[in-house]
Design an enzyme around this catalytic site. Structure first.
Site, PDB file in Angstrom:
ATOM      1  N   ASP A 102       1.224   4.192  -2.902  1.00 33.05           N
ATOM      2  CA  ASP A 102       0.953   5.607  -2.625  1.00 33.05           C
ATOM      3  C   ASP A 102       2.146   6.481  -2.996  1.00 33.05           C
ATOM      4  O   ASP A 102       1.986   7.533  -3.623  1.00 33.05           O
ATOM      5  CB  ASP A 102       0.650   5.807  -1.132  1.00 33.05           C
ATOM      6  CG  ASP A 102      -0.718   5.273  -0.749  1.00 33.05           C
ATOM      7  OD1 ASP A 102      -1.456   4.827  -1.646  1.00 33.05           O
ATOM      8  OD2 ASP A 102      -1.039   5.296   0.451  1.00 33.05           O
ATOM      9  N   GLU A 118       0.827  -1.200   0.000  1.00 32.61           N
ATOM     10  CA  GLU A 118       0.000   0.000   0.000  1.00 32.61           C
ATOM     11  C   GLU A 118       0.869   1.261   0.000  1.00 32.61           C
ATOM     12  O   GLU A 118       0.654   2.184  -0.781  1.00 32.61           O
ATOM     13  CB  GLU A 118      -0.908  -0.015   1.236  1.00 32.61           C
ATOM     14  CG  GLU A 118      -1.880   1.128   1.305  1.00 32.61           C
ATOM     15  CD  GLU A 118      -2.915   1.060   0.198  1.00 32.61           C
ATOM     16  OE1 GLU A 118      -3.712   0.126   0.176  1.00 32.61           O
ATOM     17  OE2 GLU A 118      -2.904   1.961  -0.656  1.00 32.61           O
ATOM     18  N   SER A 121      -7.200   2.282  -4.208  1.00 27.54           N
ATOM     19  CA  SER A 121      -5.898   2.699  -3.688  1.00 27.54           C
ATOM     20  C   SER A 121      -4.974   3.241  -4.745  1.00 27.54           C
ATOM     21  O   SER A 121      -4.075   4.017  -4.460  1.00 27.54           O
ATOM     22  CB  SER A 121      -5.146   1.467  -3.176  1.00 27.54           C
ATOM     23  OG  SER A 121      -5.330   1.275  -1.855  1.00 27.54           O
TER      24      SER A 121
END
Ligand SMILES: *[C@@H]1O[C@H](CO)[C@@H](O)[C@H](O)[C@H]1NC(C)=O
Ligand SMILES: *[C@@H]1O[C@H](CO)[C@@H](O)[C@H](O)[C@H]1NC(C)=O
Ligand SMILES: *[C@@H]1O[C@H](CO)[C@@H](O)[C@H](O)[C@H]1NC(C)=O
Ligand SMILES: *[C@@H]1O[C@H](CO)[C@@H](O)[C@H](O)[C@H]1NC(C)=O
Ligand SMILES: *[C@@H]1O[C@H](CO)[C@@H](O)[C@H](O)[C@H]1NC(C)=O
Length: 601
Positions: free
Chosen positions: A293, A289, A492
């Site tokens: 990002d 994750e 995401s």
């Protein structure tokens, strides 16, 4: 990598209140009839000191929201005049507790031998670190361990608690007490490992043709080509962008540099700084994750100063981490101008006992918006079925995602395919059961509902805030995590992509001496709507339904709502509205809108 560390809890004792004898009668503040679904009594009560947050009732939420809308609505005379954190601290003043509230609550705590710490810059939250025995006495509670079945995480909660009436009237919530909320989940999902990042040649012209490989794997160059995003470095010194992560995520600089060397060789010194909130440690192998990002912000928002906001020491995805992040960012003189977060909760956990928490968090995002921060959240990856799309909903209503359902954040959904670009079937969208529909999306949502007819009637709350607001590609994003190239999918991927577009728009504004965009939705649903690409097909199946479909006849509704608005706003919305919001960005069109209409100094 520059590491900044922020100690959240200033050890400032609050002004001493008069200790009172507390003859005031006790009132029930929280009560669960039985252990809520999804949780079970657990064997071991952890020892040590527990941390409780006591939040004061908000004094001027209306003023805060009015200020937010004044500075965020392009039609307002105060557009762009974000509240600063100067000596007068206007945002803090709007949310500061009343002196009599501070006196009542601190007096009660002190009469129990507790000196609270102030944990927010406005003073509207107190931190109380005490052992469980003392908490049981103070709150007339019976704290015990409960395991959350799906994640096997243990939380400590009580089924009821009491406060003296003359304290209770000043308190919005005490956390954790009777709130049983499933831990936050991250949104990225990993596919199989691949050997290298597909790079594309010949995509340097201004309006790039989309490299063929983008049909298989998504990279920054694909996104630049699809959405007209420039690769020229941003240059405004005050520009900034942040990505937040919880649950022990790690962003690794070596991974970023290896990613950039393949995906953006034109970026020579891409880096990020870390803001550690509450003792989070960001070191070690990169996680999926965080890598996603960081790589799709630094890799797209070229040369925008980027911060990895790493929250919480113990990685439990607890609501307290979300509270701490807001309080830490609101306390900064210059919070990141754009904040993207790809973690969220199933909204039903925030109804009932926990609804004051949802309001406090949502008002926290409003505070950031009033300060000029664009707050973006991934909309969720379970279609209409929340965090557990593999389970049947048994005829129960659809499960919305919070904080995306907060009307003061921008929810970002996902698309798939390029020509045509359609709604990704995992993209979460729907309607809040907590927050009513905000005025800025009235025209768009009522038009959609009219076209939707009675599809899914009874499974969603038509009066609620509809989400997502916008979308971008969300499939097959190639990242490098712990040295390995992986394709990942999820909203995401979309939220950092849209955040990077916003950061580059801010760069143009800042360089022109104008204000950054701040809270985006009033702009997106009015003057910027036409600068987004309509998504005309796709749906988000789940809960044994087809989810929200692309509806026939929506074009007609759209023309009607456009023509019906005398002020010249044209509310333009895609047919797959409830999966992808207003659509995907076209950077050059958005740039024309914001540089033409934004308020200047
Ligand atoms: C849940 O956690 C307990 C205690 O740590 C452990 O004994 C148990 O095996 C775990 N169960 C699952 C399904 O992971
Ligand atoms: C990158 O941004 C900084 C300001 O933050 C600016 O001084 C510098 O010139 C930019 N780099 C390039 C290559 O434009
Ligand atoms: C590299 O970073 C420095 C400092 O952040 C900046 O001034 C410079 O412009 C950057 N160079 C490029 C090519 O982005
Ligand atoms: C979603 O689309 C993928 C292909 O992109 C397909 O494999 C999957 O079965 C679809 N899921 C649902 C619930 O329709
Ligand atoms: C529907 O949403 C509104 C807020 O918009 C809320 O007050 C109401 O309780 C919700 N209804 C249900 C059944 O959840």
């Amino acid at each position: 990598m520059v590491a900044a560390s922020l100690l959240l809890l200033a050890l400032i004792p609050v002004a001493l209140g008069r200790p009172s004898s507390h003859s005031s009668p006790l009132v029930v503040r929280g009560h669960q009839k039985s252990v809520p679904d999804g949780f079970l009594p657990a064997p071991f009560l952890p020892g040590g000191i527990f941390r409780f947050t006591v939040a004061f009732k908000s004094t001027n939420t209306d003023g805060l929201i009015r200020s937010l809308m004044d500075v965020s609505d392009p039609a307002s005379a105060k557009y762009g005049e974000h509240l600063t954190k100067d000596e007068a601290r206007p945002v803090d003043r709007l949310t500061a507790p009343l002196p009599e509230s501070v006196q009542a609550v601190t007096g009660w705590l002190q009469s129990n031998g507790i000196t609270p710490q102030v944990s927010s810059s406005s003073g509207d939250m107190l931190n109380i670190p005490i052992p469980i025995d003392q908490a049981n006495t103070l709150f007339h509670a019976k704290f015990a361990p409960y395991a959350h079945g799906a994640t096997n995480r243990t939380v400590v909660r009580t089924l009821s608690y009491l406060l003296p009436a003359d304290v209770s009237e000043h308190v919005a919530f005490v956390y954790p007490t009777t709130q049983f909320i499933a831990p936050a989940v991250r949104k990225a999902r990993v596919h199989e490992a691949i050997e290298h990042i597909p790079t594309s040649k010949g995509s340097r012209s201004k309006r790039a043709t989309i490299p063929a490989r983008c049909a298989q794997f998504t990279s920054p160059k694909c996104l630049q080509a699809i959405y007209n995003i420039p690769s020229t470095p941003a240059s405004a010194p005050s520009n900034s962008l942040g990505g937040s992560a919880f649950s022990g995520e790690t962003a690794n600089l070596d991974d970023l540099q290896s990613f950039l060397s393949q995906a953006r060789p034109d970026i020579t010194n891409g880096t990020f700084s870390v803001l550690s909130v509450n003792g989070a440690t960001d070191s070690g192998a990169g996680t999926d994750e965080a890598s996603l990002d960081i790589q799709y912000t630094v890799g797209l928002a070229t040369n925008v100063s980027t911060t990895f906001v790493d929250v919480g020491p113990n990685g439990q995805g607890d609501v307290q981490d979300f509270i701490d992040e807001i309080n830490a960012l609101v306390a900064l003189d210059n919070p990141p101008l754009v904040l993207t977060t790809s973690f969220g909760f199933d909204e039903p956990g925030f109804t009932g006992e926990a609804s004051p928490l949802a309001e406090a968090l949502c008002n926290g995002y409003a505070k950031l918006g009033a300060r000029g921060v664009s707050v973006l959240f991934a909309s969720g990856d379970g279609g209409v079925a929340g965090s557990r799309p593999e389970l049947s909903c048994n005829g129960q209503p659809f499960i919305p995602t919070f904080p995306t359902t907060c009307p003061y954040v921008t929810g970002v959904g996902s698309t798939a395919g390029i020509s045509p670009e359609i709604a990704a079937n995992f993209s979460a969208g729907g309607f809040s059961n907590i927050f009513p529909r905000p005025a800025y999306q009235d025209a768009a949502v009522s038009g959609y509902l009219q076209a939707l007819g009675d599809t899914n009637a009874g499974l969603f709350n038509a009066s609620g805030r509809a989400y997502p607001d916008v979308s971008t590609q969300g499939q097959n994003f190639v990242i490098i995590a712990a040295g390995k190239a992986l394709p990942v999918l999820g909203t995401s991927a979309s939220s950092p992509t849209f955040a990077s577009v916003v950061a580059l728009l801010n760069d143009a504004l800042l360089n022109a001496g104008k204000k950054p965009l701040g809270f985006l939705n009033p702009l997106l649903y009015s003057t910027a709507a036409g600068a987004l690409n309509d998504i005309k097909a796709g749906s988000n199946p789940g809960c044994d339904t087809d989810g929200f479909p692309a509806v026939e006849g929506w074009d007609a509704v759209r023309r009607l709502s456009g023509a019906a608005r005398a002020d010249g706003f044209f509310v333009l919305t895609g047919v797959a509205w409830q999966v992808t919001g207003l659509g995907t960005p076209d950077f050059q069109k958005l740039l024309a809108v914001v540089t033409g209409s934004s308020g200047s100094d």
